[in-house]
Design a protein around this motif. Structure first.
Motif, PDB file in Angstrom:
ATOM      1  N   VAL A 148       2.887   1.103  -6.308  1.00  0.00           N
ATOM      2  CA  VAL A 148       2.924   0.269  -7.502  1.00  0.00           C
ATOM      3  C   VAL A 148       2.647   1.154  -8.714  1.00  0.00           C
ATOM      4  CG1 VAL A 148       1.835  -1.682  -8.676  1.00  0.00           C
ATOM      5  CG2 VAL A 148       2.205  -1.757  -6.196  1.00  0.00           C
ATOM      6  N   ASP A 152       0.861  -1.194   0.000  1.00  0.00           N
ATOM      7  CA  ASP A 152       0.000   0.000   0.000  1.00  0.00           C
ATOM      8  C   ASP A 152       0.889   1.234   0.000  1.00  0.00           C
ATOM      9  OD1 ASP A 152      -3.198   0.538   0.823  1.00  0.00           O
ATOM     10  OD2 ASP A 152      -1.822   2.210   1.159  1.00  0.00           O
ATOM     11  N   THR A 176     -19.454  -3.560   3.115  1.00  0.00           N
ATOM     12  CA  THR A 176     -20.391  -4.685   3.213  1.00  0.00           C
ATOM     13  C   THR A 176     -19.891  -5.879   2.415  1.00  0.00           C
ATOM     14  OG1 THR A 176     -22.220  -3.119   3.336  1.00  0.00           O
ATOM     15  CG2 THR A 176     -22.776  -5.399   2.772  1.00  0.00           C
ATOM     16  N   HIS A 218     -21.566   1.149   6.809  1.00  0.00           N
ATOM     17  CA  HIS A 218     -22.871   0.523   7.060  1.00  0.00           C
ATOM     18  C   HIS A 218     -22.882  -0.837   6.372  1.00  0.00           C
ATOM     19  CE1 HIS A 218     -27.499   0.788   6.248  1.00  0.00           C
ATOM     20  NE2 HIS A 218     -27.244   0.032   7.295  1.00  0.00           N
ATOM     21  N   GLY A 252      -4.278   6.074   1.120  1.00  0.00           N
ATOM     22  CA  GLY A 252      -5.596   5.835   1.712  1.00  0.00           C
ATOM     23  C   GLY A 252      -6.678   5.961   0.666  1.00  0.00           C
ATOM     24  N   ALA A 254     -11.241   4.884   0.013  1.00  0.00           N
ATOM     25  CA  ALA A 254     -12.639   4.944   0.450  1.00  0.00           C
ATOM     26  C   ALA A 254     -12.846   4.329   1.829  1.00  0.00           C
ATOM     27  CB  ALA A 254     -13.520   4.228  -0.572  1.00  0.00           C
ATOM     28  N   THR A 255     -11.999   3.369   2.189  1.00  0.00           N
ATOM     29  CA  THR A 255     -12.199   2.670   3.463  1.00  0.00           C
ATOM     30  C   THR A 255     -12.152   3.632   4.649  1.00  0.00           C
ATOM     31  OG1 THR A 255     -11.341   0.629   2.541  1.00  0.00           O
ATOM     32  CG2 THR A 255     -11.269   0.829   4.939  1.00  0.00           C
TER      33      THR A 255
HETATM   34  C1  LIG Z   1     -18.801   8.695   1.268  1.00  0.00           C
HETATM   35  C2  LIG Z   1     -18.766   7.200   1.196  1.00  0.00           C
HETATM   36  C3  LIG Z   1     -19.659   6.445   1.977  1.00  0.00           C
HETATM   37  C4  LIG Z   1     -19.622   5.048   1.919  1.00  0.00           C
HETATM   38  N1  LIG Z   1     -20.476   4.336   2.715  1.00  0.00           N
HETATM   39  C5  LIG Z   1     -20.432   2.981   2.699  1.00  0.00           C
HETATM   40  C6  LIG Z   1     -21.284   2.229   3.545  1.00  0.00           C
HETATM   41  O1  LIG Z   1     -22.036   2.779   4.358  1.00  0.00           O
HETATM   42  N2  LIG Z   1     -21.235   0.863   3.470  1.00  0.00           N
HETATM   43  C7  LIG Z   1     -20.402   0.223   2.604  1.00  0.00           C
HETATM   44  O2  LIG Z   1     -20.421  -1.005   2.560  1.00  0.00           O
HETATM   45  N3  LIG Z   1     -19.572   0.917   1.787  1.00  0.00           N
HETATM   46  C8  LIG Z   1     -19.579   2.282   1.821  1.00  0.00           C
HETATM   47  N4  LIG Z   1     -18.754   2.991   0.987  1.00  0.00           N
HETATM   48  C9  LIG Z   1     -17.926   2.274   0.043  1.00  0.00           C
HETATM   49  C10 LIG Z   1     -16.721   1.663   0.687  1.00  0.00           C
HETATM   50  O3  LIG Z   1     -16.141   2.564   1.605  1.00  0.00           O
HETATM   51  C11 LIG Z   1     -15.728   1.286  -0.415  1.00  0.00           C
HETATM   52  O4  LIG Z   1     -16.373   0.515  -1.399  1.00  0.00           O
HETATM   53  C12 LIG Z   1     -14.582   0.463   0.145  1.00  0.00           C
HETATM   54  O5  LIG Z   1     -13.999   1.126   1.250  1.00  0.00           O
HETATM   55  C13 LIG Z   1     -13.542   0.201  -0.923  1.00  0.00           C
HETATM   56  O6  LIG Z   1     -12.454  -0.425  -0.316  1.00  0.00           O
HETATM   57  P1  LIG Z   1     -11.177  -0.802  -1.179  1.00  0.00           P
HETATM   58  O7  LIG Z   1     -10.282  -1.535  -0.248  1.00  0.00           O
HETATM   59  O8  LIG Z   1     -11.616  -1.452  -2.436  1.00  0.00           O
HETATM   60  O9  LIG Z   1     -10.546   0.577  -1.641  1.00  0.00           O
HETATM   61  P2  LIG Z   1      -9.787   1.729  -0.805  1.00  0.00           P
HETATM   62  O10 LIG Z   1     -10.299   1.832   0.569  1.00  0.00           O
HETATM   63  O11 LIG Z   1      -9.857   2.939  -1.656  1.00  0.00           O
HETATM   64  O12 LIG Z   1      -8.312   1.194  -0.693  1.00  0.00           O
HETATM   65  C14 LIG Z   1      -7.390   1.253  -1.737  1.00  0.00           C
HETATM   66  C15 LIG Z   1      -5.988   1.232  -1.147  1.00  0.00           C
HETATM   67  O13 LIG Z   1      -5.059   1.096  -2.196  1.00  0.00           O
HETATM   68  C16 LIG Z   1      -3.951   1.930  -1.964  1.00  0.00           C
HETATM   69  N5  LIG Z   1      -3.376   2.226  -3.282  1.00  0.00           N
HETATM   70  C17 LIG Z   1      -3.985   2.848  -4.315  1.00  0.00           C
HETATM   71  N6  LIG Z   1      -3.179   2.886  -5.386  1.00  0.00           N
HETATM   72  C18 LIG Z   1      -2.027   2.260  -5.035  1.00  0.00           C
HETATM   73  C19 LIG Z   1      -0.799   1.983  -5.725  1.00  0.00           C
HETATM   74  N7  LIG Z   1      -0.627   2.337  -7.001  1.00  0.00           N
HETATM   75  N8  LIG Z   1       0.185   1.341  -5.048  1.00  0.00           N
HETATM   76  C20 LIG Z   1       0.010   0.961  -3.746  1.00  0.00           C
HETATM   77  N9  LIG Z   1      -1.142   1.196  -3.066  1.00  0.00           N
HETATM   78  C21 LIG Z   1      -2.144   1.838  -3.693  1.00  0.00           C
HETATM   79  C22 LIG Z   1      -4.509   3.128  -1.223  1.00  0.00           C
HETATM   80  O14 LIG Z   1      -3.545   3.730  -0.382  1.00  0.00           O
HETATM   81  C23 LIG Z   1      -5.659   2.517  -0.414  1.00  0.00           C
HETATM   82  O15 LIG Z   1      -5.262   2.198   0.911  1.00  0.00           O
HETATM   83  C24 LIG Z   1     -18.721   4.391   1.042  1.00  0.00           C
HETATM   84  C25 LIG Z   1     -17.826   5.149   0.287  1.00  0.00           C
HETATM   85  C26 LIG Z   1     -17.830   6.533   0.363  1.00  0.00           C
HETATM   86  C27 LIG Z   1     -16.848   7.305  -0.440  1.00  0.00           C
END
Ligand SMILES: Cc1cc2nc3c(=O)[nH]c(=O)nc-3n(C[C@H](O)[C@H](O)[C@H](O)COP(=O)(O)OP(=O)(O)OC[C@H]3O[C@@H](n4cnc5c(N)ncnc54)[C@H](O)[C@@H]3O)c2cc1C
Ligand code: FES
Lengths: 78, 381
Positions: free
Chosen positions: B173, B39, B339, B52, B43, B45-46
């Motif tokens: 990456v 990573d 979720t 929720h 940071g 969306a997480t």
């Molecule tokens: C306002 C809002 C409200 C939400 N509410 C909900 C909800 O109530 N319930 C629900 O289920 N979902 C909700 N979501 C959606 C949910 O938060 C996301 O779908 C989820 O967090 C995505 O997780 P992820 O691990 O795929 O991505 P991310 O959390 O975006 O993680 C991606 C990671 O990759 C890393 N990264 C990126 N590019 C690179 C690279 N090139 N090299 C190394 N590392 C990299 C980043 O640092 C980051 O840590 C919401 C989203 C938003 C924006």
């Protein structure tokens, strides 16, 4: 001079002070306790850090952004 | 697939330590594989979202995935430490009028088909359950298994499980090609499988994949004695969540275990500007106050934005890249990725290890939008 009540105790002071200043003049400058129970006091003094939240006349407000008024009731948020 | 490549950095290298990458690491490591998670610390969306855990039923695939995922969370929740702030508060889908009562009924029928228990709450019962709501609502559908979670802490916790088989490394990456990737400090890493779970960061690594950002605003209040007991969402939410273009807001409020209220939600397309927009935030708060008239008395302490990553059909991409063997995708979870992280990770693990899939993987296959086949007419239908 005006009288302000901090957690029910009267404090007499000059006009023009913020509630944050009044906290500092009191025996403890603590404004509130954090989620984990740690004491917090006014920090930035300019409405940004949100550390100085207290209850003023029943409403949660920032101590550093509020001027003391005659008869005001201030409660620390614990 | 052979998992014994000699020079491999690990059995599987995962890009992204958000909830998706962390859950995939947890799931794959539970099968004995060694996992390297990389990573870059930006940071995503997480850390920005609402957390929720909610069954969504806008289409059968979303319902199957979210229902299965909630069931998995429910098996995990007893083990989650307090920092993950899991609460089984349930969701109240609020009906404002007769038309929305009809929506609630249809929703209940769809949910029950997938084993999700819900109950109709009458107007008077609703006033008792949630006295802060405006009194003239027509009722609500309560979905029992839904809950809330603090996603960043949960991701951290997941990455520390499985007896040291998960290693987390900081690194950016910059390129991926099949089963190898390039780090910004130079040097390629190879592994039997590479999994992209890097959310918005996938735009840069796979520019051909049609992902769109959907910006959302959130605002949190100060702590108060508990005044709300369930996650409250208006039944019109789905319409707003899936509106194709333009800016929309919907009422969505979560009681935090701290006594704070987390207030959502807004959706805007195709902007990557992180700034809070006060016109959008204002509309969102007006909507919230419409449902919770006393909200204006509370002090807000912070507002922020985040980006959901959406595919054209709103369903995530889960599976191997069709043209790049060894490259796996877990992308495009839109507003439901906390979720669905559990179910998505289970499906990825099943596909990677040739196990029977836990639910129909077809609606999530990457070929919909990725690779040569996706450019032939009708491929993404
Ligand atoms: C306002 C809002 C409200 C939400 N509410 C909900 C909800 O109530 N319930 C629900 O289920 N979902 C909700 N979501 C959606 C949910 O938060 C996301 O779908 C989820 O967090 C995505 O997780 P992820 O691990 O795929 O991505 P991310 O959390 O975006 O993680 C991606 C990671 O990759 C890393 N990264 C990126 N590019 C690179 C690279 N090139 N090299 C190394 N590392 C990299 C980043 O640092 C980051 O840590 C919401 C989203 C938003 C924006
Ligand atoms: S001291 Fe920082 S907001 Fe008041």
């Amino acid at each position: 001079m005006i009288t302000v009540y901090l957690d029910g105790q009267p404090l007499v002071m000059g006009e023009g002070l913020t509630v944050a200043a009044m906290l500092t003049l009191s025996e403890s400058s603590i404004a509130r306790l954090s989620c984990t129970g740690q004491p917090r006091a006014p920090f930035c003094g300019m409405g940004i850090c949100q550390e100085c939240r207290v209850t003023i006349d029943g409403r949660r407000q920032l101590a550093c952004q509020t001027l003391c008024q005659e008869g005001m009731h201030v409660e620390r948020t614990v | 697939m052979s998992l014994q490549a000699r020079t491999a950095a690990a059995d599987v290298v995962i890009v992204g330590a958000g909830i998706m990458g962390a859950m995939c690491a947890y799931e794959l490591a539970s099968r004995g594989l060694s996992i390297l998670v990389i990573d870059n610390g930006t940071g995503g969306a997480t850390g920005a979202g609402m957390g929720h855990l909610v069954v969504m039923d806008d289409n059968p695939a979303e319902l199957a995935l979210s229902r299965y995922s909630i069931a998995l969370w429910n098996t995990l929740r007893k083990r989650l430490p307090e920092a993950c702030a899991y609460r089984n508060c349930g969701t109240l889908w609020l009906a404002a009028n007769d038309e929305e009562c009809g929506l609630a009924e249809a929703k209940q029928a769809r949910l029950v088909e997938y084993g999700a228990q819900s109950e109709w709450i009458s107007a008077s019962a609703l006033r008792q359950l949630e006295p802060m709501l405006r009194p003239d609502l027509a009722g609500a559908l309560k979905v029992f298994d839904d809950g809330i979670l603090y996603a960043p802490a949960t991701a951290r916790w997941l990455l520390h499980q499985q007896d040291g088989r998960i290693t987390v490394q900081e690194g950016d990456v910059t390129r991926v090609e099949g089963n190898r990737l390039c780090l910004s400090e130079g040097g390629w890493l190879t592994a039997p499988a590479i999994l992209l779970a890097n959310g918005l960061g996938a735009f840069r690594l796979l520019p051909d994949v049609p992902l769109r950002p959907k910006k959302g605003h959130l605002l949190i209040t100060d702590r108060y004695p508990a005044c709300i007991n369930h996650q409250l969402v208006e039944l019109g939410y789905a319409a707003s969540a899936h509106a194709d273009d333009g800016t929309s807001v919907a009422f969505n409020v979560q009681p935090r275990p701290t006594g704070q209220l987390l207030i959502g939600s807004s959706r805007q397309f195709d902007t990557l500007d992180k700034r809070v927009e006060f016109d959008v935030l204002g509309r969102m708060l007006m909507r919230a106050q419409d449902y919770l008239p006393g909200l204006g008395e509370l002090n807000a302490i912070r507002g922020w934005t985040g980006f959901r990553v959406a595919t054209p059909d709103g369903l995530p991409l889960l599976g191997q890249h069709p043209d790049q063997p060894g490259l796996w995708l877990a992308l495009g979870h839109e507003g439901l990725g906390v979720t669905t992280a559990s179910g998505s990770a289970r499906l990825i693990a099943a596909q990677l290890l040739g196990e029977a899939p836990p639910f129909d993987p077809a609606p999530f296959r990457t070929e919909r939008f990725v690779g040569v086949a996706s450019h032939t007419p009708g491929a993404a239908a």
